[in-house]
Enzyme design. Sequence first.
Site, short mmCIF file in Angstrom:
data_model
loop_
_atom_site.label_atom_id
_atom_site.label_comp_id
_atom_site.label_asym_id
_atom_site.label_seq_id
_atom_site.Cartn_x
_atom_site.Cartn_y
_atom_site.Cartn_z
N ASP A 39 7.53 -34.25 -16.26
CA ASP A 39 7.63 -32.91 -15.69
C ASP A 39 9.03 -32.84 -15.07
O ASP A 39 9.28 -33.38 -14.00
CB ASP A 39 6.53 -32.74 -14.62
N LYS A 101 18.27 -26.93 -12.91
CA LYS A 101 17.40 -26.52 -14.02
C LYS A 101 17.55 -25.02 -14.27
O LYS A 101 17.40 -24.55 -15.39
CB LYS A 101 15.95 -26.86 -13.65
N GLU A 178 4.97 -25.66 -19.35
CA GLU A 178 4.34 -26.16 -18.11
C GLU A 178 2.92 -25.63 -17.92
O GLU A 178 2.01 -26.42 -17.61
CB GLU A 178 5.23 -25.81 -16.91
N ASP A 201 1.66 -20.90 -10.27
CA ASP A 201 2.52 -22.02 -9.90
C ASP A 201 3.45 -21.58 -8.76
O ASP A 201 4.41 -20.84 -9.00
CB ASP A 201 3.32 -22.46 -11.15
#
Length: 598
Positions: A39, A101, A178, A201
């Site tokens: 992850d 990211k 994800e 999330d």
Amino acid sequence: MSNHGAGSVATAQMRSCRTFALPSTVIPHVAARNIIGIDLGTTYSLVARMDGDRAIVLPNRLGETQTPSAVSITAQGEILVGAPARARAVTHPDATFRNFKRDMGTDRVFAAFGLSFRAEELSAMVLKQLAADAEEALGGAIDEAVVTVPAYFGELQRRATRDACEIAELYVERIINEPTAAALAYGLDRRDRESRIAILDLGGGTFDVSVLEIIEGVIEIQGTAGDARLGGEDFLEALVDHVAKRVLGTHGFDPRVEPATRARLLETCEQAKRRLSTAKQVDLRVPTTGEETVVVTVTRDEVERLWQPTLQKLHAPIRRALRDACVLPRAIDEVVLVGGATRMPAVQQLANELFGRTPLTNISPDEAVAHGAAIQVGLKSGDPAPEDMVATDIAPFSIGVSTVENRGRRTLQGVFSPILERGTVLPASRVERFVTAAENQTQIKILVYQGEHSSCEDNTLLGEYELEGIHKGAAGEENIDVRFSYDLNGLLEVDMTVVSTAVTKTLVVERSGGKMTQPQLADARDSLQRLKFHPRDALPNTTALARAESAFVELRGAQREALGHAMRSFRLALEEQRPTEIEHARRQLMALLGDFSL
Ligand code: AMP
């Protein structure tokens, strides 16, 4: 130009029929192969693997399960990755990189001490460290990895993730979404009936919602939406302001003003916020200018009232994702919570009320995605892998304009005001209304940016345009509509209209993206080999020192003195290379940091 709050005058959205599937290849299982699930997160990254039919998260070199996605460069050109890098964010902010990211697939360059890197290269350093730690934990080389990416990642960002793996010389057959990984973690793909799943999330700084449909092993992401500026940090900020105001009221002192007390206040409130997820009430020791602390008691009920405005903001992305997927909340069969901030009971309750069912929380919300990546690895060895696809074309970045914001006497320039949010289903057209910022302004410069950072300078400039024909007048008198229309081919049309005169200008910009070329990739791989990485054996000591140094900046009085003393003993032991003393001094230092909750 200034951002006008309720500026949205029209929105239009259509659902696209185009689908793009990720390749799903079943490869034969070879018993001794070390395959891991990664992850690769914005703030933290985790590695998991299958142990029998269970997924387990592997500890890193420091014995921790979460490795900060952070890289720091020392003045000597040495590279630190993970926990010691994150700790240096306080003491060396300009040479420490985090959140990269968000810049995958852009041309953004991160530079310090004569070295410069793209987001792909920084991610490669994190991947390399994760793989090295996993090799140590597993006692053998890593043969292959499955890496997760957000569902809203476009082709460019997926390519960039693969490039990062290539630079790190990590063989990655498969990249999965994800939310798909989170669904796999809960075994939702193995149900014998068609199901619809909502994945919420909520991380430190972002909120992502995905609606999945699972039919016979095919997992289709039917809707995604998010808010790239909403997360656990917002709840923290609200608590910090509340506590600071209480201290100001009772002691006439605002702990937010001085950087040192502010940093300590943040840390204390972060701990309190976490404790309030299980306790009904906590006592906070708030630092003052001297050595003393003020005790402030806060209850969960009190903070939940305080958090209402932030909690309300969670509704919009959930509604958008459900709308894109064309489902009503009651049609959702399971709700999965991912991300540390979903531990807050108020968030769980919100999900419960909205969907009319208890969300799944029994896998640690930090670990669910890594578990799913490992399960995907496990599936490859036997069952056919579930097909994982995104049913819509999604804007992979937010696109907006640069605005000016008035904050009391201060004027903030270059504030990023998104018009088309990341995750918007394409094609889409959105308009926002802005007003003039200065008196007698006759023209406006419209700077179009893409990215997820609040400040334009951290985002990518896509184009700029000057709009004339504005009547002279007071600031805020003239309205300007900016419309962004994004088509499926990545063409962005920007229409700007001076409302009073109907003067309109149109600008077309290509979706910007910095794909790395083969020679660039080869270069990046070679330079990664040549970089001086901090020796792995020294990592526990370096991390302890970096954490102590960052705490030292924030402490004062007797605590600072005690920490300084422990740091000196540790440095002395390191200099004299006495292993037993080093171990002892490091333990003492870490215990002290634990006592100060740092
Ligand atoms: P992530 O990016 O998923 O690691 O999420 C980090 C966020 O989760 C931070 O804002 C943390 O404050 C928050 N968080 C972690 N643990 C808890 C907890 N027990 N209660 C409330 N928030 C938490």
